[in-house]
Scaffold this motif. Structure first.
Motif, short mmCIF file in Angstrom:
data_model
loop_
_atom_site.label_atom_id
_atom_site.label_comp_id
_atom_site.label_asym_id
_atom_site.label_seq_id
_atom_site.Cartn_x
_atom_site.Cartn_y
_atom_site.Cartn_z
N CYS A 44 -84.82 43.90 -9.17
CA CYS A 44 -83.80 43.82 -8.12
C CYS A 44 -82.46 44.27 -8.69
O CYS A 44 -81.90 43.59 -9.55
N PHE A 45 -81.94 45.37 -8.20
CA PHE A 45 -80.72 45.91 -8.78
C PHE A 45 -79.51 45.01 -8.55
O PHE A 45 -78.56 45.03 -9.32
N PHE A 46 -79.54 44.17 -7.51
CA PHE A 46 -78.42 43.28 -7.24
C PHE A 46 -78.45 42.01 -8.06
O PHE A 46 -77.46 41.30 -8.16
N ASN A 47 -79.60 41.69 -8.66
CA ASN A 47 -79.72 40.51 -9.51
C ASN A 47 -80.87 40.76 -10.49
O ASN A 47 -82.02 40.45 -10.20
N GLU A 48 -80.55 41.29 -11.64
CA GLU A 48 -81.59 41.67 -12.60
C GLU A 48 -82.31 40.47 -13.21
O GLU A 48 -83.36 40.62 -13.82
N ASP A 49 -81.79 39.27 -13.03
CA ASP A 49 -82.43 38.06 -13.54
C ASP A 49 -83.50 37.54 -12.58
O ASP A 49 -84.36 36.75 -12.96
N PHE A 50 -83.44 37.96 -11.31
CA PHE A 50 -84.40 37.52 -10.29
C PHE A 50 -85.78 38.06 -10.63
O PHE A 50 -85.94 39.23 -10.95
N GLY A 51 -86.78 37.22 -10.55
CA GLY A 51 -88.15 37.65 -10.77
C GLY A 51 -88.77 36.99 -11.97
O GLY A 51 -88.16 36.15 -12.64
#
Length: 150
Positions: A44-51
């Motif tokens: 996710c480019f808007f939140n690279e920590d998501f996932g």
């Protein structure tokens, strides 16, 4: 009334009024958990920590289950505490892991031997087992199972 949008959004499943399909808070939470696990960390480019970090090791076999499971459990719990603020008192139990065989190419049956040919890939079906309390209703949910393949 079901206040949450069903994900993934399906444009062909709208009501007559044009509204998207809605789900309950319970189903919405399960959907977000599934989305967290299915998303590779950094995707996710808007939140690279998501996932979930497991996808960074996608082509590495699960060799040592005793090292992998505690890390898996801890990361799932951390993700839920960070991204799912509708729940509290999250507990992640030891996941159920089953080896499955997937066919890489179509199998062909040999009429003479009755055997099938085809290349099989070994994958895993992981069933995540959770317990949590939904803050809005103060309702405890136990034995929440979410499965995915790795």
């Amino acid at each position: 009334m079901k206040p949450y949008l069903n994900i993934p959004l399906t444009f062909n499943k709208r009501s007559r009024s044009g509204a998207f399909e809605r789900v309950s808070v319970e189903e919405s939470i399960k959907q977000l958990i599934g989305l967290l696990i299915a998303t590779k960390q950094g995707e996710c480019f808007f939140n690279e920590d998501f996932g979930y970090e497991i996808w960074s090791y996608e082509f590495e076999p699960i060799l040592n289950i005793h090292q992998w499971q505690p890390r898996f459990i801890e990361q799932v719990k951390d993700m839920l505490e960070k991204y799912e603020d509708r729940i509290t008192a999250v507990q992640v139990r030891e996941p159920e892991i089953k080896a499955i065989n997937k066919e890489d190419e179509p199998a062909e049956r040999n009429p003479a031997t009755g055997k099938t040919s085809g290349k099989y890939l070994k994958d895993y079906k992981i069933t995540l087992m959770l317990e949590y309390t939904i803050k809005q209703t103060d309702e405890r949910h136990t034995n929440v199972n979410i499965s995915f393949e790795y």
